[in-house]
Write a protein that holds these residues in place. Structure first.
Motif, PDB file in Angstrom:
ATOM      1  N   ILE A   1       0.862  -1.178   0.000  1.00 31.95           N
ATOM      2  CA  ILE A   1       0.000   0.000   0.000  1.00 31.95           C
ATOM      3  C   ILE A   1       0.898   1.226   0.000  1.00 31.95           C
ATOM      4  O   ILE A   1       1.815   1.340   0.817  1.00 31.95           O
ATOM      5  CB  ILE A   1      -0.932   0.025   1.222  1.00 31.95           C
ATOM      6  CG1 ILE A   1      -1.844  -1.213   1.221  1.00 31.95           C
ATOM      7  CG2 ILE A   1      -1.777   1.302   1.236  1.00 31.95           C
ATOM      8  CD1 ILE A   1      -2.658  -1.374   2.496  1.00 31.95           C
ATOM      9  N   LEU A   2       0.642   2.150  -0.934  1.00 31.07           N
ATOM     10  CA  LEU A   2       1.370   3.414  -1.023  1.00 31.07           C
ATOM     11  C   LEU A   2       0.452   4.540  -0.557  1.00 31.07           C
ATOM     12  O   LEU A   2      -0.647   4.712  -1.097  1.00 31.07           O
ATOM     13  CB  LEU A   2       1.785   3.695  -2.473  1.00 31.07           C
ATOM     14  CG  LEU A   2       3.006   3.010  -3.048  1.00 31.07           C
ATOM     15  CD1 LEU A   2       3.096   3.319  -4.554  1.00 31.07           C
ATOM     16  CD2 LEU A   2       4.267   3.473  -2.344  1.00 31.07           C
ATOM     17  N   LEU A   3       0.897   5.295   0.431  1.00 32.39           N
ATOM     18  CA  LEU A   3       0.179   6.494   0.859  1.00 32.39           C
ATOM     19  C   LEU A   3       1.033   7.685   0.426  1.00 32.39           C
ATOM     20  O   LEU A   3       2.070   7.972   1.027  1.00 32.39           O
ATOM     21  CB  LEU A   3      -0.030   6.508   2.371  1.00 32.39           C
ATOM     22  CG  LEU A   3      -0.837   5.359   2.977  1.00 32.39           C
ATOM     23  CD1 LEU A   3      -1.030   5.574   4.478  1.00 32.39           C
ATOM     24  CD2 LEU A   3      -2.188   5.196   2.290  1.00 32.39           C
ATOM     25  N   THR A   4       0.587   8.392  -0.642  1.00 36.52           N
ATOM     26  CA  THR A   4       1.472   9.348  -1.293  1.00 36.52           C
ATOM     27  C   THR A   4       1.213  10.806  -0.898  1.00 36.52           C
ATOM     28  O   THR A   4       1.056  11.680  -1.738  1.00 36.52           O
ATOM     29  CB  THR A   4       1.398   9.187  -2.824  1.00 36.52           C
ATOM     30  OG1 THR A   4       0.032   9.225  -3.246  1.00 36.52           O
ATOM     31  CG2 THR A   4       2.013   7.884  -3.270  1.00 36.52           C
ATOM     32  N   GLY A   5       1.208  11.050   0.406  1.00 38.38           N
ATOM     33  CA  GLY A   5       1.285  12.422   0.882  1.00 38.38           C
ATOM     34  C   GLY A   5      -0.014  13.103   1.222  1.00 38.38           C
ATOM     35  O   GLY A   5      -1.100  12.664   0.868  1.00 38.38           O
ATOM     36  N   ASP A   6       0.143  14.246   1.920  1.00 38.07           N
ATOM     37  CA  ASP A   6      -0.961  14.957   2.558  1.00 38.07           C
ATOM     38  C   ASP A   6      -1.782  13.979   3.386  1.00 38.07           C
ATOM     39  O   ASP A   6      -3.015  13.929   3.308  1.00 38.07           O
ATOM     40  CB  ASP A   6      -1.831  15.703   1.538  1.00 38.07           C
ATOM     41  CG  ASP A   6      -1.198  17.024   1.115  1.00 38.07           C
ATOM     42  OD1 ASP A   6      -0.102  17.354   1.621  1.00 38.07           O
ATOM     43  OD2 ASP A   6      -1.798  17.739   0.299  1.00 38.07           O
ATOM     44  N   LEU A   7      -1.065  13.206   4.194  1.00 35.07           N
ATOM     45  CA  LEU A   7      -1.727  12.243   5.068  1.00 35.07           C
ATOM     46  C   LEU A   7      -2.461  12.970   6.181  1.00 35.07           C
ATOM     47  O   LEU A   7      -3.534  12.560   6.603  1.00 35.07           O
ATOM     48  CB  LEU A   7      -0.704  11.262   5.646  1.00 35.07           C
ATOM     49  CG  LEU A   7       0.252  10.593   4.645  1.00 35.07           C
ATOM     50  CD1 LEU A   7       1.073   9.521   5.344  1.00 35.07           C
ATOM     51  CD2 LEU A   7      -0.504  10.034   3.467  1.00 35.07           C
ATOM     52  N   GLY A   8      -1.863  14.036   6.675  1.00 34.89           N
ATOM     53  CA  GLY A   8      -2.486  14.816   7.740  1.00 34.89           C
ATOM     54  C   GLY A   8      -2.818  16.222   7.285  1.00 34.89           C
ATOM     55  O   GLY A   8      -2.150  16.785   6.416  1.00 34.89           O
ATOM     56  N   GLN A   9      -3.867  16.778   7.850  1.00 35.20           N
ATOM     57  CA  GLN A   9      -4.215  18.183   7.673  1.00 35.20           C
ATOM     58  C   GLN A   9      -3.983  18.820   9.036  1.00 35.20           C
ATOM     59  O   GLN A   9      -4.605  18.433  10.016  1.00 35.20           O
ATOM     60  CB  GLN A   9      -5.676  18.337   7.240  1.00 35.20           C
ATOM     61  CG  GLN A   9      -6.165  19.758   7.131  1.00 35.20           C
ATOM     62  CD  GLN A   9      -5.679  20.445   5.858  1.00 35.20           C
ATOM     63  OE1 GLN A   9      -5.166  19.801   4.956  1.00 35.20           O
ATOM     64  NE2 GLN A   9      -5.851  21.753   5.790  1.00 35.20           N
ATOM     65  N   ASP A  10      -3.082  19.786   9.118  1.00 31.88           N
ATOM     66  CA  ASP A  10      -2.631  20.281  10.429  1.00 31.88           C
ATOM     67  C   ASP A  10      -2.182  19.071  11.251  1.00 31.88           C
ATOM     68  O   ASP A  10      -2.771  18.754  12.299  1.00 31.88           O
ATOM     69  CB  ASP A  10      -3.750  21.034  11.160  1.00 31.88           C
ATOM     70  CG  ASP A  10      -4.272  22.202  10.348  1.00 31.88           C
ATOM     71  OD1 ASP A  10      -3.452  22.894   9.712  1.00 31.88           O
ATOM     72  OD2 ASP A  10      -5.493  22.421  10.329  1.00 31.88           O
ATOM     73  N   PRO A  11      -1.158  18.363  10.786  1.00 40.32           N
ATOM     74  CA  PRO A  11      -0.813  17.048  11.346  1.00 40.32           C
ATOM     75  C   PRO A  11      -0.437  17.091  12.814  1.00 40.32           C
ATOM     76  O   PRO A  11       0.178  18.048  13.293  1.00 40.32           O
ATOM     77  CB  PRO A  11       0.372  16.600  10.488  1.00 40.32           C
ATOM     78  CG  PRO A  11       0.935  17.849   9.910  1.00 40.32           C
ATOM     79  CD  PRO A  11      -0.234  18.757   9.709  1.00 40.32           C
ATOM     80  N   SER A  12      -0.818  16.023  13.483  1.00 43.14           N
ATOM     81  CA  SER A  12      -0.477  15.839  14.895  1.00 43.14           C
ATOM     82  C   SER A  12      -0.011  14.402  15.071  1.00 43.14           C
ATOM     83  O   SER A  12      -0.239  13.551  14.205  1.00 43.14           O
ATOM     84  CB  SER A  12      -1.707  16.096  15.779  1.00 43.14           C
ATOM     85  OG  SER A  12      -2.710  15.120  15.549  1.00 43.14           O
ATOM     86  N   ALA A  13       0.629  14.141  16.193  1.00 40.87           N
ATOM     87  CA  ALA A  13       1.058  12.769  16.473  1.00 40.87           C
ATOM     88  C   ALA A  13      -0.138  11.830  16.449  1.00 40.87           C
ATOM     89  O   ALA A  13      -0.070  10.718  15.906  1.00 40.87           O
ATOM     90  CB  ALA A  13       1.777  12.708  17.818  1.00 40.87           C
ATOM     91  N   ASP A  14      -1.260  12.275  17.014  1.00 41.96           N
ATOM     92  CA  ASP A  14      -2.431  11.394  17.087  1.00 41.96           C
ATOM     93  C   ASP A  14      -3.017  11.113  15.707  1.00 41.96           C
ATOM     94  O   ASP A  14      -3.458   9.994  15.435  1.00 41.96           O
ATOM     95  CB  ASP A  14      -3.499  12.011  17.993  1.00 41.96           C
ATOM     96  CG  ASP A  14      -4.641  11.044  18.259  1.00 41.96           C
ATOM     97  OD1 ASP A  14      -4.386   9.966  18.830  1.00 41.96           O
ATOM     98  OD2 ASP A  14      -5.788  11.347  17.870  1.00 41.96           O
ATOM     99  N   SER A  15      -3.010  12.112  14.815  1.00 37.47           N
ATOM    100  CA  SER A  15      -3.570  11.863  13.476  1.00 37.47           C
ATOM    101  C   SER A  15      -2.743  10.809  12.749  1.00 37.47           C
ATOM    102  O   SER A  15      -3.297   9.926  12.086  1.00 37.47           O
ATOM    103  CB  SER A  15      -3.643  13.160  12.659  1.00 37.47           C
ATOM    104  OG  SER A  15      -2.376  13.746  12.484  1.00 37.47           O
ATOM    105  N   TYR A  16      -1.420  10.859  12.892  1.00 34.44           N
ATOM    106  CA  TYR A  16      -0.580   9.838  12.263  1.00 34.44           C
ATOM    107  C   TYR A  16      -0.742   8.481  12.951  1.00 34.44           C
ATOM    108  O   TYR A  16      -0.712   7.438  12.291  1.00 34.44           O
ATOM    109  CB  TYR A  16       0.881  10.272  12.277  1.00 34.44           C
ATOM    110  CG  TYR A  16       1.195  11.403  11.320  1.00 34.44           C
ATOM    111  CD1 TYR A  16       0.708  11.403  10.012  1.00 34.44           C
ATOM    112  CD2 TYR A  16       1.979  12.485  11.714  1.00 34.44           C
ATOM    113  CE1 TYR A  16       0.991  12.437   9.135  1.00 34.44           C
ATOM    114  CE2 TYR A  16       2.285  13.521  10.844  1.00 34.44           C
ATOM    115  CZ  TYR A  16       1.784  13.501   9.555  1.00 34.44           C
ATOM    116  OH  TYR A  16       2.066  14.520   8.688  1.00 34.44           O
ATOM    117  N   ARG A  17      -0.922   8.482  14.247  1.00 29.24           N
ATOM    118  CA  ARG A  17      -1.132   7.208  14.956  1.00 29.24           C
ATOM    119  C   ARG A  17      -2.425   6.548  14.510  1.00 29.24           C
ATOM    120  O   ARG A  17      -2.494   5.317  14.381  1.00 29.24           O
ATOM    121  CB  ARG A  17      -1.145   7.454  16.465  1.00 29.24           C
ATOM    122  CG  ARG A  17       0.217   7.749  17.061  1.00 29.24           C
ATOM    123  CD  ARG A  17       0.110   8.185  18.493  1.00 29.24           C
ATOM    124  NE  ARG A  17       1.383   8.700  18.992  1.00 29.24           N
ATOM    125  CZ  ARG A  17       1.507   9.510  20.045  1.00 29.24           C
ATOM    126  NH1 ARG A  17       0.424   9.883  20.723  1.00 29.24           N
ATOM    127  NH2 ARG A  17       2.704   9.932  20.406  1.00 29.24           N
TER     128      ARG A  17
END
Length: 262
Positions: free
Chosen positions: A48-64
């Motif tokens: 699976i490729l996740l190609t960016g803008d994974l977070g909007q105003d990214p935080s540790a919790d959003s990535y978790r």
């Protein structure tokens, strides 16, 4: 040997807190639904490729939370940064279990090369000299068929407002790629729309977002009512590459299409 199957999702725009909404929609919910639809219809996948803008105003919790959703599928997942992402935070939170921020992956007889097109302080893309050297050295030392992944687009899309944010030195990327016959394709996100074109022998793809879409050929910010989508690659053992986009079978009834920015 059967073809490798690669799933590309992009532009998740996951918000800092679960349940938050953007432009009227819950981007995290759509990400989960897109993942589920892809697996139910075409899975399982080899990558699976996740190609960016994974977070909007990214935080540790959003990535978790992204990481948690990915772990469900027990499939290797490569994460690339987009202009909205925090790369250092990604490297901390998205290198767990099946999920990683690796830049080079060998998969059977294919190689996947991930590039960082972030330009600090700008929504546009740019490939640093370090990224270009990495690409050239990687291709010089490995002649396996290659799929390159990057967030920003390297050729014009026809959407004039989005093309102000393409990779500013995209010609440098293409100049390197076209010298190596093993480069079969470059795929990106950022456009929130589907695109397919060619440069020399290289196929160029853009993939719909897993949340809201931008209207193709628009001159300024304009939302499309198309549903979230994803791209599936089939990578043959003879170097053949096939790709197609799919969308969720839903209507975007909650999308606030009258807004002029996000």
């Amino acid at each position: 040997m059967s073809a490798l199957k690669v799933l590309q999702l992009t532009d998740l725009h996951i918000l800092p807190h679960a349940g938050d909404k953007m432009l009227g929609i819950d981007t995290e919910q759509y990400f989960q639904e897109t993942l589920a639809h892809a697996h139910a219809t075409h899975g399982p996948f080899d990558l699976i490729l996740l190609t960016g803008d994974l977070g909007q105003d990214p935080s540790a919790d959003s990535y978790r939370r992204i990481c948690k959703h990915q772990q469900t599928y027990q499939t290797p997942c490569l994460c690339l940064p987009g202009n909205h992402d925090d790369w250092e935070l990604m490297e901390t939170e998205l290198n767990v279990g099946f999920v990683s921020c690796r830049k080079h992956l060998l998969l059977k007889n294919w190689q996947i090369i991930a590039l960082n097109s972030q330009k600090p302080g700008s929504p546009a893309g740019f490939l640093s000299q370090e990224e270009l050297v990495f690409l050239q050295q990687t291709l010089s030392t490995n002649d396996m068929p290659a799929l390159l992944a990057v967030h920003h687009h390297c050729v014009a899309s026809g959407s004039s407002w989005m093309d102000t944010m393409q990779i500013e030195n995209g010609e440098a990327l293409l100049a390197i790629a076209e010298r190596f016959v093993q480069v079969k394709a470059i795929t990106c996100g950022h456009l929130h729309q589907e695109m397919q074109t060619n440069h020399e022998q290289i196929a160029i793809f853009a993939t719909p977002a897993s949340c809201f879409q931008f209207k193709p050929f628009a001159t300024e910010f304009e939302l499309d009512e198309l549903a979230p989508g994803y791209r599936v690659f089939e990578l043959g053992d003879d170097g053949d590459l096939r790709s197609r986009c799919y969308r969720l079978p839903i209507s975007m009834n909650d999308l606030q299409t009258n807004l002029h920015s996000y």
